[in-house]
Design a protein around this motif. Sequence first.
Motif, PDB file in Angstrom:
ATOM      1  N   TYR A 161       9.848  37.656  46.602  1.00 58.82           N
ATOM      2  CA  TYR A 161       8.913  38.729  46.261  1.00 58.82           C
ATOM      3  C   TYR A 161       9.430  39.512  45.064  1.00 58.82           C
ATOM      4  N   PHE A 162      10.713  39.830  45.084  1.00 59.05           N
ATOM      5  CA  PHE A 162      11.305  40.591  43.975  1.00 59.05           C
ATOM      6  C   PHE A 162      11.121  39.849  42.653  1.00 59.05           C
ATOM      7  N   GLN A 201       0.372  32.189  40.016  1.00 57.70           N
ATOM      8  CA  GLN A 201       1.508  31.734  40.814  1.00 57.70           C
ATOM      9  C   GLN A 201       2.327  32.912  41.340  1.00 57.70           C
ATOM     10  N   ASN A 202       2.643  33.850  40.456  1.00 57.44           N
ATOM     11  CA  ASN A 202       3.454  34.989  40.879  1.00 57.44           C
ATOM     12  C   ASN A 202       2.650  35.965  41.728  1.00 57.44           C
ATOM     13  N   GLY A 203       1.395  36.187  41.376  1.00 57.78           N
ATOM     14  CA  GLY A 203       0.557  37.086  42.158  1.00 57.78           C
ATOM     15  C   GLY A 203       0.337  36.582  43.573  1.00 57.78           C
ATOM     16  N   ALA A 204       0.251  35.256  43.743  1.00 59.24           N
ATOM     17  CA  ALA A 204       0.056  34.687  45.074  1.00 59.24           C
ATOM     18  C   ALA A 204       1.248  34.961  45.979  1.00 59.24           C
ATOM     19  N   VAL A 205       2.453  34.918  45.427  1.00 57.41           N
ATOM     20  CA  VAL A 205       3.652  35.234  46.212  1.00 57.41           C
ATOM     21  C   VAL A 205       3.611  36.689  46.666  1.00 57.41           C
ATOM     22  N   ILE A 206       3.154  37.574  45.790  1.00 56.45           N
ATOM     23  CA  ILE A 206       3.066  39.000  46.125  1.00 56.45           C
ATOM     24  C   ILE A 206       2.043  39.225  47.238  1.00 56.45           C
ATOM     25  N   ILE A 207       0.874  38.619  47.120  1.00 51.49           N
ATOM     26  CA  ILE A 207      -0.182  38.796  48.125  1.00 51.49           C
ATOM     27  C   ILE A 207       0.272  38.263  49.486  1.00 51.49           C
ATOM     28  N   ALA A 208       0.858  37.069  49.487  1.00 49.37           N
ATOM     29  CA  ALA A 208       1.323  36.481  50.747  1.00 49.37           C
ATOM     30  C   ALA A 208       2.422  37.344  51.371  1.00 49.37           C
ATOM     31  N   ILE A 272      -3.101  30.451  48.087  1.00 47.09           N
ATOM     32  CA  ILE A 272      -3.717  31.584  47.394  1.00 47.09           C
ATOM     33  C   ILE A 272      -3.792  31.352  45.896  1.00 47.09           C
ATOM     34  N   ALA A 273      -2.758  30.748  45.314  1.00 50.49           N
ATOM     35  CA  ALA A 273      -2.646  30.647  43.850  1.00 50.49           C
ATOM     36  C   ALA A 273      -3.858  30.005  43.180  1.00 50.49           C
ATOM     37  N   PRO A 274      -4.329  28.814  43.623  1.00 50.82           N
ATOM     38  CA  PRO A 274      -5.482  28.222  42.930  1.00 50.82           C
ATOM     39  C   PRO A 274      -6.755  29.060  43.040  1.00 50.82           C
ATOM     40  N   GLN A 275      -6.906  29.762  44.156  1.00 49.53           N
ATOM     41  CA  GLN A 275      -8.098  30.597  44.314  1.00 49.53           C
ATOM     42  C   GLN A 275      -7.989  31.866  43.455  1.00 49.53           C
ATOM     43  N   PHE A 276      -6.786  32.376  43.291  1.00 50.54           N
ATOM     44  CA  PHE A 276      -6.549  33.495  42.387  1.00 50.54           C
ATOM     45  C   PHE A 276      -6.924  33.074  40.960  1.00 50.54           C
ATOM     46  N   LYS A 277      -6.495  31.889  40.570  1.00 49.96           N
ATOM     47  CA  LYS A 277      -6.800  31.413  39.219  1.00 49.96           C
ATOM     48  C   LYS A 277      -8.308  31.250  39.021  1.00 49.96           C
ATOM     49  N   GLN A 278      -8.999  30.785  40.052  1.00 47.77           N
ATOM     50  CA  GLN A 278     -10.455  30.644  39.966  1.00 47.77           C
ATOM     51  C   GLN A 278     -11.127  31.989  39.746  1.00 47.77           C
ATOM     52  N   GLN A 279     -10.626  33.024  40.413  1.00 45.07           N
ATOM     53  CA  GLN A 279     -11.220  34.350  40.247  1.00 45.07           C
ATOM     54  C   GLN A 279     -10.944  34.923  38.857  1.00 45.07           C
ATOM     55  N   LEU A 280      -9.762  34.625  38.317  1.00 42.92           N
ATOM     56  CA  LEU A 280      -9.484  35.038  36.940  1.00 42.92           C
ATOM     57  C   LEU A 280     -10.459  34.370  35.972  1.00 42.92           C
ATOM     58  N   LEU A 281     -10.750  33.103  36.208  1.00 40.81           N
ATOM     59  CA  LEU A 281     -11.696  32.385  35.357  1.00 40.81           C
ATOM     60  C   LEU A 281     -13.108  32.930  35.525  1.00 40.81           C
ATOM     61  N   ALA A 282     -13.496  33.228  36.768  1.00 44.05           N
ATOM     62  CA  ALA A 282     -14.855  33.707  37.031  1.00 44.05           C
ATOM     63  C   ALA A 282     -15.108  35.059  36.370  1.00 44.05           C
ATOM     64  N   ARG A 283     -14.068  35.872  36.210  1.00 47.01           N
ATOM     65  CA  ARG A 283     -14.236  37.213  35.642  1.00 47.01           C
ATOM     66  C   ARG A 283     -13.717  37.291  34.206  1.00 47.01           C
ATOM     67  N   ARG A 284     -13.507  36.131  33.601  1.00 43.45           N
ATOM     68  CA  ARG A 284     -12.887  36.101  32.273  1.00 43.45           C
ATOM     69  C   ARG A 284     -13.718  36.847  31.229  1.00 43.45           C
ATOM     70  N   ASN A 285     -14.997  36.604  31.172  1.00 43.75           N
ATOM     71  CA  ASN A 285     -15.821  37.238  30.125  1.00 43.75           C
ATOM     72  C   ASN A 285     -15.806  38.761  30.255  1.00 43.75           C
ATOM     73  N   GLU A 286     -15.914  39.248  31.488  1.00 39.72           N
ATOM     74  CA  GLU A 286     -15.873  40.689  31.697  1.00 39.72           C
ATOM     75  C   GLU A 286     -14.499  41.257  31.336  1.00 39.72           C
ATOM     76  N   ALA A 295      -8.532  41.255  38.388  1.00 45.63           N
ATOM     77  CA  ALA A 295      -8.185  40.798  39.731  1.00 45.63           C
ATOM     78  C   ALA A 295      -6.687  40.554  39.801  1.00 45.63           C
ATOM     79  N   GLY A 296      -6.120  40.882  40.953  1.00 43.58           N
ATOM     80  CA  GLY A 296      -4.691  40.660  41.133  1.00 43.58           C
ATOM     81  C   GLY A 296      -4.060  41.742  41.977  1.00 43.58           C
ATOM     82  N   PRO A 297      -2.813  41.547  42.404  1.00 40.42           N
ATOM     83  CA  PRO A 297      -2.157  42.520  43.282  1.00 40.42           C
ATOM     84  C   PRO A 297      -1.942  43.885  42.649  1.00 40.42           C
TER      85      PRO A 297
END
Length: 421
Positions: A161-162, A201-208, A272-286, A295-297
């Motif tokens: 986590y650190f 990848q790093n955000g998924a470790v934080i969320i978990a 979590i990581a691949p789904q986090f990446k999908q959300q980053l892509l979905a909100r990319r234009n905004e 989106a992210g921790p």
Amino acid sequence: MQIDHLSLTNFRNYARLELSLPSGCPIVLCGDNAQGKTSVLEAIYYLSTSTSPYTTSDRQLIHWRTADDPIPFARLSAELGGDKTGAYDKLDITLMLDMSSGAPRFKKSVKHNSVEKRVMDVIGLLNVVLFLPQDLSLVEGSPADRRRFMNATLRQVDRDYFMALHEYEKLLPQRNALLKRINDRRAGAVELEYWDEQLAQNGAVIIAGRQRFLRELERKARDNHSALTGGQEALSLKYLPSVMPRADGDGGQMSFDVPGLDLNRQLAADDIAPQFKQQLLARRNEAIRRGVTLAGPHRDELRLLINDRDSGLYGSRGQARTAVMALKFAELEWMRDQLGAYPLFLLDEVVAELDGKRRQFLLDRLDGRAQTLLTTTELEIFDAAFLRRARIFSVEQGQIRQHDIMPASHPEPTAGTGESP
């Protein structure tokens, strides 16, 4: 692990301090305001985390009288004992303001047993739980206050986590800067691929890590809260992550169901990581249009509920204090479970903020198993039974000595003295 001896040089209002700390009993630092009580707790916290709970500027930690020295510096040292194996450790941190090149450069040197180390190598060597009156912000404050609470605890005991948090905090501003360049047509959106992968990848470790922590913490906090309220109120925690992954085999239902994360089902970082990446892509234009990562921790939230009602919205001041106390003792117990030993427990002017019932709950649980330091401006708020089992030190203008009214039944503790600045 506990501190057997604390040494400070040019730290805050201490020109020099040598203080041997007894074990097996609460330690009370008593004195007027601005005498140096809090600085002792701050030094211990800094040795544990390499950060201060009171300032973001390390420069403010260096004694003001060193301002005209060629190289202003402060040094913090602790001799650590209490390990089950009887091992002895020494931890040193030196802060220096190097003026030799004209432009001031701030340096931090960390040593473990006289060997130079990186900060990340010594995190976890000394563990602490800090309890402040301002911790009411865990109920009433901003989401950033509650994220800070989760980070401060987890980074001490979970190296993955650190490391993930360290990387995430470096990646996020770089991705935000790239988003702004893309919006200004000075870069292409394809450049986000690398940053999205690393952030996910790093955000998924934080969320978990947060999910696991809050699930285990909630059980302990609920028991403490029930004891404080005589079973009349129930405390629960709701983790509200900004990333909303789904668990495999749940029929498409979100595992982070409204109003919060399902604390009874643990998702792995790899899920979590691949789904986090999908959300980053979905909100990319905004995100490009706004120039910030959406989106992210860094946008997560934690809410404390009493009888299923948000205590930050509907709770009283007394309920907030009760919830925070339950949470702090749960944090202490959770760290004990993770480490196999109690961390240090530091309480800065907390007792004076409590009513009689909560004060007694707190004092009854300071039984000496965790090395505990409390600060106060008045001893009268403590009951006689507590004072008989405590060790009391007076703090005045950077000097610390055994208190004159120490009960005669106590053996003499070893007290260090600091030179007046």
